[in-house]
Design an enzyme around this catalytic site. Structure first.
Site, PDB file in Angstrom:
ATOM      1  N   HIS A 175      45.518  46.800  46.003  1.00 10.34           N
ATOM      2  CA  HIS A 175      44.111  46.353  45.664  1.00 10.34           C
ATOM      3  C   HIS A 175      43.362  48.063  45.507  1.00 10.34           C
ATOM      4  O   HIS A 175      42.518  48.109  44.547  1.00 10.34           O
ATOM      5  CB  HIS A 175      43.373  45.933  47.151  1.00 10.34           C
ATOM      6  N   GLU A 176      43.516  48.875  46.378  1.00 12.93           N
ATOM      7  CA  GLU A 176      42.907  50.025  46.038  1.00 12.93           C
ATOM      8  C   GLU A 176      43.199  50.855  44.831  1.00 12.93           C
ATOM      9  O   GLU A 176      42.751  51.594  44.099  1.00 12.93           O
ATOM     10  CB  GLU A 176      43.390  51.231  47.483  1.00 12.93           C
ATOM     11  N   HIS A 178      41.142  49.454  42.288  1.00 15.51           N
ATOM     12  CA  HIS A 178      39.912  50.313  42.158  1.00 15.51           C
ATOM     13  C   HIS A 178      40.012  51.537  41.624  1.00 15.51           C
ATOM     14  O   HIS A 178      39.245  51.983  40.833  1.00 15.51           O
ATOM     15  CB  HIS A 178      39.613  50.501  43.756  1.00 15.51           C
ATOM     16  N   GLU A 217      35.345  45.425  42.192  1.00 15.71           N
ATOM     17  CA  GLU A 217      36.173  44.631  42.973  1.00 15.71           C
ATOM     18  C   GLU A 217      36.962  43.747  42.119  1.00 15.71           C
ATOM     19  O   GLU A 217      38.226  43.306  42.556  1.00 15.71           O
ATOM     20  CB  GLU A 217      35.522  43.866  43.733  1.00 15.71           C
TER      21      GLU A 217
HETATM   22 MG    MG Z   1      37.772  46.410  47.603  1.00 15.53          MG
END
Ligand code: MG
Length: 505
Positions: A270-271, A274, A300
């Site tokens: 997830h990160e 980003h 996001e």
């Molecule tokens: Mg996030």
């Protein structure tokens, strides 16, 4: 013959000032990163003072009359399209920062630190009555702030002015049909999954894993999918986050759990999503108004795409399974077919941050429905716990047994972050629509993932999303990249296909 003296571009003065503003923000961000990852506990007092000084300086530079003059003079001259976009984005931020009168800004700042401390205590004691006056004041101050922003022309309606801070240009009227469509599809789906005979065996993701084993796995996968460790780093923190100080330094954090590899690995993916967005922002615009992320929803979408559309797919695990076996040897008998259901559970639960990818959006729908009323109507704060509980009963079929796990669970309202929540769901919707468009454009994206070839997908995202910075709006990015405006269709088909696969419904 003399060389003609070139007039400085009308934009130069704006960009010089903007570079300073960006640097002040970057310095504050480094201090915040350090605070969450390295700072000893007793550093809090001096760190708070340093951050507060930098925040003041940032606001001062942004609202400096000399910058407003430079913008006005540049806006009055002949500009090419990119220069005009630079002015547009700078003006947006200056207008926002200047819209709040100094007295209101001071009252908000003074209230926020108290409200946060009050919320922490009240939540620990499960005592909503203790939090209610602070929340009432937060709502009142937020309404004042929204009115000032409407007055300054940021948006036409108060709730839209709040949304605009996180998702520029987004409106309640645009969000409502997207979220209603999700509500109508997902609420019955969540209840059907909860009532289903199928019990997903989650043991393939469980075991006993050291942080070192999980970190080695996370790093290998992060690097393989395209995170540049020469322009970033990975550290541990209480809550995972990404922070960047320009495309050459974008850092991520994670928090592993010792008995389940999902929070650690999917947190990293997830990160990394980003972070790859920020690493891919146009370097030629670094430090200028066009050089940063366009919105939290787009941000996001990049994290969700790598975490979910890629990281939870069968194709990805065909490639990643040997790495899982190698780094977490107790999983060595696990197959992709055993793993897949455990990556797509649908389980209505009380807590947003622990929710699965289907029910997560119902948590957001609940908050959207409540907070638009907080701002658009006059509601009695004392009624909020019951309103929250009824909304959960309706959407998720469960009812919180106390206010700590109910209306007081999130930090956002305690911090005055009303209007933030919808960006999480926008990210989910955008990620699915982008992934579909990328798949159509690339052809055979599943084969590529299964072969560990992530470059075509990342390259498509670089071209269609990252390289635009703020040159296009979030809506324009989605429409250009996917050929249509944002809708909930792609996300719902993605989700219903997985739910049908796992639960047979
Ligand atoms: Mg996030």
């Amino acid at each position: 013959m003399t060389t003609p003296v070139l007039d400085p571009s009308p934009l130069d003065d704006v960009l010089t000032r903007w570079a300073d503003i960006t640097s002040i923000g970057a310095a504050a961000a480094v201090l915040s990163w350090d605070q969450e990852t390295k700072m000893p506990p007793k550093g809090q007092a001096s760190r708070g003072a340093a951050l507060s000084t930098l925040a003041g300086l940032h606001h001062e530079r942004l609202t400096d009359p000399a910058l407003a003059e430079a913008l006005a003079s540049a806006a009055g001259s002949e500009l090419d399209e990119v220069a005009a976009a630079q002015i547009r984005e700078a003006q947006r931020e200056v207008t926002r920062a200047s819209a709040i009168p100094g007295d209101l800004a001071r009252r908000i700042a003074a209230h926020q630190s108290n409200a946060l401390a009050t919320w922490q205590r009240a939540k620990a004691d499960d005592d909503f009555d203790a939090f209610a006056p602070a929340l009432a004041e937060t709502i009142a101050l937020t309404k004042e702030q929204a009115a000032a922003l409407v007055e300054a022309g940021i948006a036409e309606r108060p709730y839209d002015a709040l949304l605009d801070a996180y998702e520029p240009g987004s409106t309640e009227a645009e969000l409502a049909p997207l979220l209603t469509a999700l509500r109508d599809e997902l609420a019955p789906l969540a209840k059907a999954a909860a009532a289903s005979e199928v019990v997903v065996d989650e043991s393939p993701t469980r075991g006993s894993f050291t942080d070192e084993q999980q970190e080695a796995l996370g790093r290998t996968i992060a690097e393989a999918i395209g995170y540049d460790f020469e322009a970033g780093r990975l550290d541990a923190s209480a809550h995972p986050f990404t922070t960047g100080f320009g495309p050459g330094d974008v850092r991520i954090t994670w928090r592993p759990e010792s008995d389940d590899f999902r929070p650690g690995l999917f947190g990293v993916m997830h990160e990394v999503g980003h972070a790859m967005y920020e690493q891919g922002l146009p370097t030629e615009w670094a430090g200028t108004p066009l050089g940063s992320a366009v919105s939290l929803g787009i941000h996001e979408s990049q994290s969700r795409l790598w975490e979910n559309q890629v990281g939870r797919s069968r194709a990805f695990w065909q490639w990643a399974l040997p790495l899982l076996h190698e780094h977490l040897p107790t999983t060595s008998d696990v197959t992709v077919d055993q793993l897949f259901p455990a990556l797509h559970t649908v389980t209505p639960s009380m807590t947003r941050v622990e929710a699965d990818e289907a029910t997560y959006n119902l948590h957001i729908v609940a908050r959207f429905e409540i907070e638009r009323r907080m701002i658009g109507e006059v509601i009695d704060v004392a009624d909020l716990p019951e309103l929250w509980n009824e909304t959960y009963q309706e959407l998720l079929g469960i009812r919180p047994s106390n206010d700590a796990e109910g209306v007081m669970q999130d930090i956002h309202w305690a911090m005055g972050g009303i209007g933030y929540f919808p960006t999480y769901t926008l990210g989910n919707l955008i990620s699915a629509q982008l992934f579909d468009a990328a798949s159509a454009a690339l052809g055979g994206v599943e084969d590529q993932l299964a072969a560990g070839e992530f470059e075509p997908l990342l390259g498509w995202l670089r071209d269609n999303v990252h390289r635009h910075g703020r040159h296009l709006t979030a809506g324009e990015i989605v429409e250009q990249a996917t050929g249509k405006p944002l809708s909930s269709d792609a996300f719902l088909s993605y989700l219903t296909a997985n739910v049908a696969d796992v639960y047979g419904i």
